[in-house]
Design an enzyme around this catalytic site. Structure first.
Site, PDB file in Angstrom:
ATOM      1  N   ARG A   4      32.381  52.762  55.997  1.00 53.50           N
ATOM      2  CA  ARG A   4      31.520  53.955  56.032  1.00 53.50           C
ATOM      3  C   ARG A   4      30.279  53.744  56.880  1.00 53.50           C
ATOM      4  O   ARG A   4      29.820  54.647  57.568  1.00 53.50           O
ATOM      5  CB  ARG A   4      31.099  54.263  54.599  1.00 53.50           C
ATOM      6  CG  ARG A   4      31.407  55.655  54.181  1.00 53.50           C
ATOM      7  CD  ARG A   4      30.708  55.932  52.882  1.00 53.50           C
ATOM      8  NE  ARG A   4      29.850  57.093  53.069  1.00 53.50           N
ATOM      9  CZ  ARG A   4      30.171  58.299  52.648  1.00 53.50           C
ATOM     10  NH1 ARG A   4      31.291  58.483  51.994  1.00 53.50           N
ATOM     11  NH2 ARG A   4      29.384  59.310  52.862  1.00 53.50           N
ATOM     12  N   HIS A  48      49.902  39.190  38.907  1.00 57.10           N
ATOM     13  CA  HIS A  48      50.127  37.789  39.262  1.00 57.10           C
ATOM     14  C   HIS A  48      51.064  37.075  38.283  1.00 57.10           C
ATOM     15  O   HIS A  48      52.008  36.396  38.689  1.00 57.10           O
ATOM     16  CB  HIS A  48      48.804  37.019  39.302  1.00 57.10           C
ATOM     17  CG  HIS A  48      47.732  37.711  40.085  1.00 57.10           C
ATOM     18  ND1 HIS A  48      47.980  38.369  41.265  1.00 57.10           N
ATOM     19  CD2 HIS A  48      46.397  37.852  39.865  1.00 57.10           C
ATOM     20  CE1 HIS A  48      46.839  38.881  41.732  1.00 57.10           C
ATOM     21  NE2 HIS A  48      45.872  38.580  40.899  1.00 57.10           N
TER      22      HIS A  48
HETATM   23  C1  BG6 Z   1      42.266  38.693  40.990  1.00 54.98           C
HETATM   24  C2  BG6 Z   1      41.593  39.145  39.716  1.00 54.98           C
HETATM   25  O1  BG6 Z   1      43.399  39.471  41.241  1.00 54.98           O
HETATM   26  O2  BG6 Z   1      42.652  37.321  40.871  1.00 54.98           O
HETATM   27  C3  BG6 Z   1      40.408  38.254  39.386  1.00 54.98           C
HETATM   28  O3  BG6 Z   1      41.176  40.489  39.858  1.00 54.98           O
HETATM   29  C4  BG6 Z   1      40.807  36.808  39.385  1.00 54.98           C
HETATM   30  O4  BG6 Z   1      39.834  38.627  38.132  1.00 54.98           O
HETATM   31  C5  BG6 Z   1      41.568  36.443  40.652  1.00 54.98           C
HETATM   32  O5  BG6 Z   1      39.634  36.018  39.267  1.00 54.98           O
HETATM   33  C6  BG6 Z   1      42.132  35.043  40.554  1.00 54.98           C
HETATM   34  O6  BG6 Z   1      42.653  34.672  41.795  1.00 54.98           O
HETATM   35  P1  BG6 Z   1      42.752  33.132  42.187  1.00 54.98           P
HETATM   36  O7  BG6 Z   1      43.473  33.123  43.494  1.00 54.98           O
HETATM   37  O8  BG6 Z   1      41.351  32.626  42.264  1.00 54.98           O
HETATM   38  O9  BG6 Z   1      43.516  32.480  41.071  1.00 54.98           O
END
Ligand code: BG6
Length: 482
Positions: A46, A235
Protein backbone atom coordinates in the site's frame (compact mmCIF):
# COMPACT_ATOMS: atom_id res chain seq x y z
CA UNK A 1 7.83 -28.81 -18.71
CA UNK A 2 6.26 -25.68 -17.31
CA UNK A 3 8.21 -22.56 -18.22
CA UNK A 4 9.94 -20.79 -15.36
CA UNK A 5 8.37 -17.55 -14.21
CA UNK A 6 10.18 -14.46 -15.43
CA UNK A 7 8.39 -12.19 -13.00
CA UNK A 8 7.50 -12.73 -9.37
CA UNK A 9 4.96 -10.29 -7.98
CA UNK A 10 5.10 -10.07 -4.20
CA UNK A 11 1.94 -8.74 -2.59
CA UNK A 12 2.73 -7.55 0.94
CA UNK A 13 6.33 -7.03 -0.10
CA UNK A 14 7.19 -4.69 2.76
CA UNK A 15 5.63 -6.88 5.47
CA UNK A 16 7.22 -8.99 8.14
CA UNK A 17 7.17 -12.33 6.28
CA UNK A 18 8.69 -10.71 3.25
CA UNK A 19 11.52 -9.12 5.21
CA UNK A 20 12.29 -12.12 7.41
CA UNK A 21 11.75 -14.98 4.98
CA UNK A 22 10.82 -14.18 1.40
CA UNK A 23 13.49 -11.65 0.45
CA UNK A 24 16.30 -13.59 2.20
CA UNK A 25 15.10 -16.78 0.48
CA UNK A 26 14.98 -15.14 -2.92
CA UNK A 27 18.43 -13.75 -2.28
CA UNK A 28 19.63 -17.30 -1.45
CA UNK A 29 18.29 -18.55 -4.78
CA UNK A 30 19.86 -15.63 -6.62
CA UNK A 31 23.23 -16.13 -4.92
CA UNK A 32 23.26 -19.80 -5.87
CA UNK A 33 22.37 -19.02 -9.48
CA UNK A 34 19.10 -20.96 -9.23
CA UNK A 35 16.67 -18.42 -10.64
CA UNK A 36 16.44 -17.30 -14.28
CA UNK A 37 18.83 -14.46 -15.12
CA UNK A 38 15.98 -12.25 -16.16
CA UNK A 39 13.77 -12.89 -13.12
CA UNK A 40 12.25 -9.61 -11.99
CA UNK A 41 10.87 -9.37 -8.46
CA UNK A 42 8.15 -6.82 -8.35
CA UNK A 43 7.14 -5.81 -4.84
CA UNK A 44 3.79 -4.24 -4.14
CA UNK A 45 2.24 -2.87 -0.98
CA UNK A 46 0.00 0.00 0.00
CA UNK A 47 2.71 2.46 0.94
CA UNK A 48 3.62 5.04 -1.64
CA UNK A 49 7.28 4.10 -2.05
CA UNK A 50 9.47 3.80 -5.11
CA UNK A 51 12.07 1.30 -6.37
CA UNK A 52 14.87 2.96 -4.41
CA UNK A 53 12.97 2.86 -1.10
CA UNK A 54 12.03 -0.79 -1.61
CA UNK A 55 15.61 -1.72 -2.46
CA UNK A 56 16.68 0.12 0.65
CA UNK A 57 14.27 -1.82 2.82
CA UNK A 58 15.29 -5.11 1.21
CA UNK A 59 18.96 -4.19 1.64
CA UNK A 60 18.42 -3.67 5.35
CA UNK A 61 16.57 -6.98 5.69
CA UNK A 62 19.39 -8.77 3.86
CA UNK A 63 22.09 -7.07 5.91
CA UNK A 64 20.58 -8.89 8.90
CA UNK A 65 20.06 -12.22 7.18
CA UNK A 66 23.18 -12.62 5.04
CA UNK A 67 26.68 -13.14 6.37
CA UNK A 68 30.20 -13.58 5.02
CA UNK A 69 31.25 -13.39 1.37
CA UNK A 70 27.70 -13.70 0.14
CA UNK A 71 27.07 -10.11 1.24
CA UNK A 72 28.95 -8.99 -1.84
CA UNK A 73 26.11 -10.46 -3.91
CA UNK A 74 23.43 -8.27 -2.33
CA UNK A 75 23.68 -5.34 -4.79
CA UNK A 76 23.21 -7.70 -7.76
CA UNK A 77 20.10 -9.08 -6.11
CA UNK A 78 18.70 -5.63 -5.34
CA UNK A 79 18.96 -4.79 -9.05
CA UNK A 80 16.24 -7.37 -9.66
CA UNK A 81 13.77 -5.55 -7.43
CA UNK A 82 11.15 -3.07 -8.43
CA UNK A 83 8.22 -1.59 -6.56
CA UNK A 84 4.72 -0.54 -7.50
CA UNK A 85 2.43 0.97 -4.83
CA UNK A 86 -0.89 -0.80 -4.92
CA UNK A 87 -4.20 -0.10 -3.28
CA UNK A 88 -6.00 -3.39 -3.75
CA UNK A 89 -9.38 -1.69 -3.69
CA UNK A 90 -8.51 0.72 -6.47
CA UNK A 91 -8.71 -0.56 -10.04
CA UNK A 92 -6.50 2.28 -11.28
CA UNK A 93 -3.61 1.18 -9.18
CA UNK A 94 -3.85 -2.32 -10.70
CA UNK A 95 -3.66 -0.70 -14.11
CA UNK A 96 -0.38 0.82 -12.87
CA UNK A 97 0.86 -2.67 -12.04
CA UNK A 98 -0.02 -3.95 -15.51
CA UNK A 99 1.73 -0.96 -17.07
CA UNK A 100 4.84 -1.53 -14.97
CA UNK A 101 4.90 -5.14 -16.13
CA UNK A 102 4.52 -4.22 -19.79
CA UNK A 103 5.38 -7.13 -22.03
CA UNK A 104 6.17 -9.30 -19.00
CA UNK A 105 2.43 -9.58 -18.30
CA UNK A 106 2.21 -12.01 -21.23
CA UNK A 107 5.24 -14.08 -20.21
CA UNK A 108 5.30 -16.68 -17.40
CA UNK A 109 4.74 -15.02 -14.05
CA UNK A 110 3.97 -15.93 -10.46
CA UNK A 111 2.16 -13.87 -7.84
CA UNK A 112 2.67 -14.48 -4.13
CA UNK A 113 -0.02 -13.23 -1.75
CA UNK A 114 1.58 -12.53 1.57
CA UNK A 115 -1.28 -10.36 2.78
CA UNK A 116 -4.17 -10.65 5.21
CA UNK A 117 -6.69 -13.19 3.83
CA UNK A 118 -9.30 -10.41 3.69
CA UNK A 119 -7.25 -8.96 0.82
CA UNK A 120 -7.07 -12.19 -1.21
CA UNK A 121 -10.33 -11.55 -3.00
CA UNK A 122 -9.53 -7.99 -4.22
CA UNK A 123 -5.99 -9.05 -5.13
CA UNK A 124 -7.20 -11.98 -7.21
CA UNK A 125 -10.00 -9.93 -8.75
CA UNK A 126 -7.49 -7.23 -9.71
CA UNK A 127 -5.06 -9.72 -11.23
CA UNK A 128 -7.84 -11.32 -13.28
CA UNK A 129 -9.29 -8.00 -14.44
CA UNK A 130 -5.90 -6.85 -15.72
CA UNK A 131 -4.97 -9.97 -17.63
CA UNK A 132 -2.57 -11.21 -14.96
CA UNK A 133 -4.33 -14.53 -14.26
CA UNK A 134 -4.00 -16.11 -17.70
CA UNK A 135 -2.47 -19.49 -18.59
CA UNK A 136 1.00 -18.05 -18.04
CA UNK A 137 0.28 -17.06 -14.41
CA UNK A 138 0.36 -18.98 -11.14
CA UNK A 139 -0.65 -17.88 -7.69
CA UNK A 140 0.85 -18.68 -4.27
CA UNK A 141 -1.15 -18.19 -1.07
CA UNK A 142 0.19 -17.98 2.45
CA UNK A 143 -1.72 -19.17 5.52
CA UNK A 144 -4.10 -18.63 7.24
CA UNK A 145 -6.39 -19.96 4.53
CA UNK A 146 -9.54 -19.37 6.51
CA UNK A 147 -10.44 -20.02 10.13
CA UNK A 148 -12.77 -22.96 9.52
CA UNK A 149 -14.02 -25.11 6.65
CA UNK A 150 -16.63 -22.61 5.46
CA UNK A 151 -14.25 -19.63 5.34
CA UNK A 152 -11.57 -21.76 3.72
CA UNK A 153 -14.04 -22.86 1.05
CA UNK A 154 -14.98 -19.23 0.45
CA UNK A 155 -11.31 -18.36 -0.11
CA UNK A 156 -10.81 -21.39 -2.32
CA UNK A 157 -13.89 -20.49 -4.38
CA UNK A 158 -12.66 -16.93 -4.83
CA UNK A 159 -9.27 -18.17 -6.00
CA UNK A 160 -10.81 -20.82 -8.23
CA UNK A 161 -12.84 -18.17 -10.00
CA UNK A 162 -9.60 -16.86 -11.53
CA UNK A 163 -7.04 -19.68 -11.30
CA UNK A 164 -7.46 -23.41 -11.96
CA UNK A 165 -6.26 -25.71 -9.18
CA UNK A 166 -3.06 -26.71 -11.00
CA UNK A 167 -1.92 -23.09 -10.98
CA UNK A 168 -2.68 -22.48 -7.26
CA UNK A 169 0.24 -22.98 -4.88
CA UNK A 170 -0.93 -23.11 -1.24
CA UNK A 171 2.00 -22.74 1.08
CA UNK A 172 2.64 -24.81 4.18
CA UNK A 173 6.19 -23.79 4.95
CA UNK A 174 6.80 -27.06 6.84
CA UNK A 175 6.82 -28.85 3.48
CA UNK A 176 9.81 -26.74 2.48
CA UNK A 177 11.90 -27.95 5.43
CA UNK A 178 14.73 -30.28 4.44
CA UNK A 179 13.97 -32.89 7.08
CA UNK A 180 10.34 -33.09 6.04
CA UNK A 181 11.44 -33.98 2.53
CA UNK A 182 13.96 -36.30 4.11
CA UNK A 183 11.12 -38.15 5.74
CA UNK A 184 9.84 -38.95 2.27
CA UNK A 185 13.35 -40.07 1.25
CA UNK A 186 13.76 -42.16 4.37
CA UNK A 187 10.46 -43.96 3.84
CA UNK A 188 10.59 -44.48 0.10
CA UNK A 189 14.28 -44.65 -0.82
CA UNK A 190 15.03 -47.40 1.71
CA UNK A 191 13.55 -50.87 1.94
CA UNK A 192 14.39 -51.17 5.61
CA UNK A 193 11.43 -49.42 7.14
CA UNK A 194 8.45 -50.15 4.91
CA UNK A 195 7.84 -53.78 6.06
CA UNK A 196 7.52 -52.51 9.64
CA UNK A 197 5.72 -49.27 8.81
CA UNK A 198 2.26 -50.39 9.91
CA UNK A 199 0.24 -51.51 12.92
CA UNK A 200 2.20 -54.76 13.05
CA UNK A 201 5.54 -53.02 13.54
CA UNK A 202 4.67 -49.66 15.06
CA UNK A 203 3.21 -49.14 18.52
CA UNK A 204 2.50 -45.45 18.15
CA UNK A 205 3.70 -42.23 16.52
CA UNK A 206 4.40 -38.89 18.19
CA UNK A 207 4.59 -35.54 16.50
CA UNK A 208 5.66 -32.63 18.70
CA UNK A 209 6.17 -29.01 17.79
CA UNK A 210 7.39 -27.26 20.90
CA UNK A 211 8.11 -23.54 20.87
CA UNK A 212 9.61 -21.30 23.53
CA UNK A 213 8.14 -18.13 22.04
CA UNK A 214 4.89 -16.59 23.23
CA UNK A 215 2.57 -14.24 21.39
CA UNK A 216 5.36 -12.41 19.52
CA UNK A 217 3.21 -9.34 19.02
CA UNK A 218 0.63 -11.28 16.97
CA UNK A 219 -2.04 -10.54 19.54
CA UNK A 220 -5.14 -10.22 17.36
CA UNK A 221 -4.34 -13.07 15.02
CA UNK A 222 -3.25 -15.61 17.58
CA UNK A 223 -6.06 -15.05 20.02
CA UNK A 224 -8.58 -15.69 17.25
CA UNK A 225 -6.72 -18.78 16.09
CA UNK A 226 -5.22 -20.77 18.98
CA UNK A 227 -2.78 -23.66 18.77
CA UNK A 228 -5.16 -26.08 17.07
CA UNK A 229 -5.80 -23.83 14.09
CA UNK A 230 -2.39 -22.18 14.03
CA UNK A 231 -0.26 -25.34 14.07
CA UNK A 232 -2.28 -28.57 13.99
CA UNK A 233 -4.62 -27.74 11.11
CA UNK A 234 -1.72 -27.23 8.73
CA UNK A 235 1.85 -28.13 9.69
CA UNK A 236 1.16 -31.04 12.03
CA UNK A 237 -1.47 -32.68 9.87
CA UNK A 238 0.86 -32.43 6.88
CA UNK A 239 3.57 -34.18 8.90
CA UNK A 240 1.08 -36.82 9.99
CA UNK A 241 -0.03 -37.35 6.39
CA UNK A 242 3.55 -37.84 5.21
CA UNK A 243 4.23 -40.36 7.98
CA UNK A 244 1.02 -42.29 7.39
CA UNK A 245 0.51 -42.16 3.61
CA UNK A 246 0.79 -45.17 1.32
CA UNK A 247 3.78 -45.18 -1.04
CA UNK A 248 2.92 -42.88 -3.96
CA UNK A 249 3.70 -44.36 -7.37
CA UNK A 250 5.92 -41.40 -8.25
CA UNK A 251 7.29 -38.33 -6.56
CA UNK A 252 4.99 -35.98 -8.35
CA UNK A 253 2.28 -33.57 -7.33
CA UNK A 254 -0.75 -35.70 -8.15
CA UNK A 255 0.59 -38.97 -6.73
CA UNK A 256 1.89 -37.53 -3.45
CA UNK A 257 -1.14 -35.38 -2.80
CA UNK A 258 -3.56 -38.19 -3.68
CA UNK A 259 -1.97 -40.31 -0.95
CA UNK A 260 -1.86 -37.53 1.62
CA UNK A 261 -5.53 -36.66 1.19
CA UNK A 262 -6.54 -40.29 1.72
CA UNK A 263 -4.86 -40.17 5.13
CA UNK A 264 -6.47 -36.86 6.03
CA UNK A 265 -9.87 -38.26 5.14
CA UNK A 266 -9.21 -41.36 7.25
CA UNK A 267 -8.63 -39.41 10.44
CA UNK A 268 -11.13 -40.60 13.01
CA UNK A 269 -13.39 -37.67 13.91
CA UNK A 270 -13.04 -36.44 17.48
CA UNK A 271 -16.38 -35.22 18.86
CA UNK A 272 -17.95 -34.11 22.12
CA UNK A 273 -17.92 -37.68 23.45
CA UNK A 274 -14.26 -38.40 22.62
CA UNK A 275 -12.74 -34.89 22.96
CA UNK A 276 -12.27 -34.98 26.76
CA UNK A 277 -10.44 -38.33 26.55
CA UNK A 278 -8.52 -37.71 23.33
CA UNK A 279 -7.43 -34.10 23.69
CA UNK A 280 -5.96 -31.72 26.23
CA UNK A 281 -5.86 -27.95 25.96
CA UNK A 282 -3.80 -25.52 27.95
CA UNK A 283 -2.83 -21.88 28.22
CA UNK A 284 0.47 -20.67 29.65
CA UNK A 285 0.58 -18.59 32.77
CA UNK A 286 3.62 -16.71 34.05
CA UNK A 287 6.74 -18.82 34.47
CA UNK A 288 10.35 -18.95 33.36
CA UNK A 289 12.16 -20.15 30.24
CA UNK A 290 15.91 -20.60 30.26
CA UNK A 291 16.08 -18.80 33.60
CA UNK A 292 14.18 -15.76 32.26
CA UNK A 293 10.85 -14.82 33.82
CA UNK A 294 8.08 -14.53 31.25
CA UNK A 295 4.53 -13.23 31.52
CA UNK A 296 1.43 -15.34 31.17
CA UNK A 297 -0.66 -15.34 28.00
CA UNK A 298 -3.53 -13.32 29.48
CA UNK A 299 -1.05 -10.69 30.72
CA UNK A 300 0.59 -10.45 27.30
CA UNK A 301 -2.83 -10.17 25.74
CA UNK A 302 -4.03 -7.65 28.31
CA UNK A 303 -7.24 -9.53 29.13
CA UNK A 304 -8.47 -13.01 30.04
CA UNK A 305 -8.95 -15.36 27.12
CA UNK A 306 -10.16 -18.90 26.49
CA UNK A 307 -7.71 -19.44 23.61
CA UNK A 308 -5.49 -22.52 23.84
CA UNK A 309 -1.74 -22.03 23.52
CA UNK A 310 -1.14 -25.75 23.96
CA UNK A 311 -2.90 -28.75 22.55
CA UNK A 312 -2.27 -32.48 22.76
CA UNK A 313 -4.37 -34.93 20.78
CA UNK A 314 -4.55 -38.66 20.42
CA UNK A 315 -5.51 -39.20 16.81
CA UNK A 316 -6.25 -42.34 14.83
CA UNK A 317 -6.01 -43.04 11.13
CA UNK A 318 -8.82 -45.48 10.49
CA UNK A 319 -7.47 -47.68 7.73
CA UNK A 320 -5.87 -51.13 7.42
CA UNK A 321 -2.30 -49.98 7.83
CA UNK A 322 -2.84 -48.01 11.02
CA UNK A 323 -5.58 -49.90 12.82
CA UNK A 324 -5.18 -49.33 16.56
CA UNK A 325 -2.03 -47.16 16.27
CA UNK A 326 -2.36 -43.86 18.14
CA UNK A 327 -0.80 -40.74 16.64
CA UNK A 328 -0.01 -38.37 19.49
CA UNK A 329 0.18 -34.73 18.46
CA UNK A 330 1.46 -32.06 20.82
CA UNK A 331 2.23 -28.41 20.25
CA UNK A 332 2.49 -25.37 22.45
CA UNK A 333 3.93 -21.93 23.03
CA UNK A 334 6.22 -21.16 25.96
CA UNK A 335 7.38 -24.75 26.37
CA UNK A 336 10.88 -25.44 27.76
CA UNK A 337 12.61 -26.06 24.39
CA UNK A 338 12.21 -25.27 20.76
CA UNK A 339 11.94 -28.75 19.32
CA UNK A 340 10.05 -30.22 16.42
CA UNK A 341 10.24 -33.96 16.09
CA UNK A 342 8.51 -37.04 14.84
CA UNK A 343 8.97 -40.19 16.88
CA UNK A 344 8.13 -43.61 15.48
CA UNK A 345 7.88 -46.01 18.38
CA UNK A 346 8.30 -49.56 17.08
CA UNK A 347 6.95 -52.59 18.88
CA UNK A 348 9.19 -54.63 21.14
CA UNK A 349 10.68 -58.03 20.23
CA UNK A 350 8.11 -60.83 20.55
CA UNK A 351 10.27 -62.80 23.00
CA UNK A 352 13.41 -61.80 24.88
CA UNK A 353 16.28 -64.27 25.14
CA UNK A 354 18.10 -61.93 27.57
CA UNK A 355 16.67 -62.86 30.91
CA UNK A 356 16.63 -60.07 33.44
CA UNK A 357 17.66 -57.44 30.89
CA UNK A 358 15.11 -54.77 30.14
CA UNK A 359 14.75 -54.35 26.38
CA UNK A 360 13.66 -51.03 24.98
CA UNK A 361 11.67 -51.22 21.76
CA UNK A 362 13.35 -49.46 18.83
CA UNK A 363 12.55 -45.85 18.19
CA UNK A 364 13.12 -43.69 15.15
CA UNK A 365 13.45 -40.03 16.05
CA UNK A 366 13.26 -37.54 13.22
CA UNK A 367 14.32 -34.16 14.54
CA UNK A 368 13.37 -31.19 12.39
CA UNK A 369 14.33 -28.37 14.72
CA UNK A 370 16.51 -26.92 16.19
CA UNK A 371 18.88 -29.29 14.34
CA UNK A 372 18.17 -31.72 11.58
CA UNK A 373 18.89 -35.20 12.69
CA UNK A 374 17.58 -38.70 12.18
CA UNK A 375 18.30 -41.13 14.96
CA UNK A 376 17.43 -44.79 15.30
CA UNK A 377 17.59 -46.08 18.86
CA UNK A 378 18.65 -49.73 19.02
CA UNK A 379 19.72 -52.15 21.74
CA UNK A 380 23.39 -53.14 21.74
CA UNK A 381 25.77 -55.08 23.92
CA UNK A 382 27.74 -52.97 26.32
CA UNK A 383 31.46 -53.78 25.84
CA UNK A 384 33.03 -55.84 28.62
CA UNK A 385 33.55 -59.30 30.05
CA UNK A 386 31.44 -58.96 33.19
CA UNK A 387 30.45 -62.24 34.81
CA UNK A 388 26.81 -61.30 34.57
CA UNK A 389 26.65 -62.20 30.85
CA UNK A 390 25.61 -59.88 28.10
CA UNK A 391 24.67 -56.42 29.33
CA UNK A 392 22.50 -54.46 26.96
CA UNK A 393 22.15 -50.76 26.47
CA UNK A 394 20.14 -48.54 24.17
CA UNK A 395 22.40 -46.66 21.76
CA UNK A 396 21.64 -44.24 18.93
CA UNK A 397 22.46 -44.76 15.27
CA UNK A 398 22.67 -41.16 14.19
CA UNK A 399 22.40 -39.55 10.81
CA UNK A 400 23.38 -36.05 11.79
CA UNK A 401 22.42 -34.46 8.50
CA UNK A 402 24.60 -31.47 9.20
CA UNK A 403 27.69 -33.73 9.37
CA UNK A 404 26.66 -36.07 6.56
CA UNK A 405 26.16 -33.12 4.23
CA UNK A 406 28.67 -30.78 5.81
CA UNK A 407 29.19 -28.67 2.67
CA UNK A 408 25.51 -27.92 2.21
CA UNK A 409 24.20 -24.56 3.31
CA UNK A 410 21.20 -24.67 5.63
CA UNK A 411 18.38 -23.21 3.67
CA UNK A 412 15.24 -21.41 4.73
CA UNK A 413 12.14 -23.54 4.01
CA UNK A 414 10.84 -20.80 1.72
CA UNK A 415 13.81 -21.17 -0.63
CA UNK A 416 12.60 -24.60 -1.74
CA UNK A 417 9.01 -23.38 -2.03
CA UNK A 418 9.80 -20.16 -3.88
CA UNK A 419 12.02 -22.03 -6.32
CA UNK A 420 9.25 -24.58 -6.94
CA UNK A 421 6.77 -21.76 -7.43
CA UNK A 422 9.05 -20.05 -9.93
CA UNK A 423 9.62 -23.35 -11.74
CA UNK A 424 5.97 -24.37 -11.52
CA UNK A 425 6.27 -27.61 -9.51
CA UNK A 426 3.32 -27.95 -7.10
CA UNK A 427 4.42 -31.22 -5.36
CA UNK A 428 5.27 -29.52 -2.08
CA UNK A 429 2.18 -27.32 -2.03
CA UNK A 430 -1.16 -28.18 -0.50
CA UNK A 431 -4.11 -29.05 -2.70
CA UNK A 432 -7.63 -27.81 -2.03
CA UNK A 433 -9.00 -31.21 -1.02
CA UNK A 434 -6.22 -31.58 1.55
CA UNK A 435 -6.87 -28.19 3.17
CA UNK A 436 -10.57 -28.92 3.32
CA UNK A 437 -10.08 -32.39 4.81
CA UNK A 438 -7.80 -30.78 7.41
CA UNK A 439 -10.43 -28.19 8.29
CA UNK A 440 -13.21 -30.78 8.50
CA UNK A 441 -11.28 -32.70 11.17
CA UNK A 442 -10.29 -29.54 13.06
CA UNK A 443 -13.79 -28.04 13.02
CA UNK A 444 -15.20 -31.22 14.56
CA UNK A 445 -12.65 -31.05 17.37
CA UNK A 446 -13.49 -27.44 18.12
CA UNK A 447 -17.19 -28.24 18.10
CA UNK A 448 -16.40 -31.16 20.44
CA UNK A 449 -14.53 -28.87 22.83
CA UNK A 450 -17.42 -26.42 22.85
CA UNK A 451 -20.07 -29.08 23.38
CA UNK A 452 -18.05 -30.75 26.13
CA UNK A 453 -17.37 -27.29 27.64
CA UNK A 454 -13.64 -27.88 27.67
CA UNK A 455 -11.52 -24.88 28.60
CA UNK A 456 -7.70 -24.58 28.62
CA UNK A 457 -5.95 -25.65 31.84
CA UNK A 458 -3.23 -23.23 32.92
CA UNK A 459 0.38 -24.41 32.71
CA UNK A 460 3.43 -22.49 33.87
CA UNK A 461 5.51 -21.08 31.00
CA UNK A 462 8.60 -23.27 30.72
CA UNK A 463 6.73 -26.52 31.45
CA UNK A 464 5.54 -29.22 29.04
CA UNK A 465 1.89 -28.18 29.24
CA UNK A 466 -0.85 -29.33 31.62
CA UNK A 467 -0.19 -32.63 33.46
CA UNK A 468 -3.20 -34.09 31.65
CA UNK A 469 -1.08 -34.09 28.46
CA UNK A 470 1.28 -36.61 30.10
CA UNK A 471 -1.66 -38.67 31.23
CA UNK A 472 -3.08 -38.67 27.68
CA UNK A 473 -0.10 -40.69 26.49
CA UNK A 474 0.45 -42.67 29.68
CA UNK A 475 -3.11 -43.96 29.78
CA UNK A 476 -2.18 -45.93 26.69
CA UNK A 477 1.21 -47.04 27.91
CA UNK A 478 3.12 -44.39 25.91
CA UNK A 479 5.46 -41.67 27.11
CA UNK A 480 6.29 -38.45 25.34
CA UNK A 481 9.80 -38.52 24.00
CA UNK A 482 12.39 -36.13 25.40
C1 BG6 B 1 3.55 -20.52 11.87
C2 BG6 B 1 2.69 -20.22 13.08
O1 BG6 B 1 2.77 -21.08 10.85
O2 BG6 B 1 4.58 -21.44 12.23
C3 BG6 B 1 3.54 -19.69 14.22
O3 BG6 B 1 1.70 -19.27 12.72
C4 BG6 B 1 4.69 -20.61 14.51
O4 BG6 B 1 2.74 -19.50 15.39
C5 BG6 B 1 5.45 -20.96 13.24
O5 BG6 B 1 5.55 -19.98 15.44
C6 BG6 B 1 6.48 -22.04 13.50
O6 BG6 B 1 7.28 -22.19 12.37
P1 BG6 B 1 8.76 -22.76 12.52
O7 BG6 B 1 9.25 -22.91 11.11
O8 BG6 B 1 9.52 -21.75 13.31
O9 BG6 B 1 8.62 -24.06 13.25
Amino acid sequence: MTAAAQTLILFGATGDLSQRMLLPSLFGLHADGLVPDDLLILGTARSDEDDAAFRDLAGQALAKAVTGDRRALIPGFLDRLRYVPLDLHDARSFAGLATALGDRARRPLAAFLSTAPALFRPAIGGLAAHGLAGDNARLALEKPLGHDLASSQAINDAVAAAFPEDRIFRIDHYLGKETVQNLIALRFANSLFEPLWNAGGIDHVQISVAETVGLEGRVGFYDDAGALRDMVQNHMLQLLALVAMEPPARFDAAAVRDEKVKVLRSLRPIDAASAPGDSVIGQYRAGAIGGQAVAGYADELGRPSATETFVAIRAHVDNWRWRGVPFYLRTGKRLPDRRTEIVIQFRGVPHSIFEGQPLKPNKLVILLQPDENIRLLVMAKQPGLGGEGIVLREIPLDIALRDAFAGARRRIAYERLLLDLIEGDPTLFVRRDEVEAQWRWIDAIRAGWAAARMTPALYPAGSWGPPAAMALAERNGAMWHG
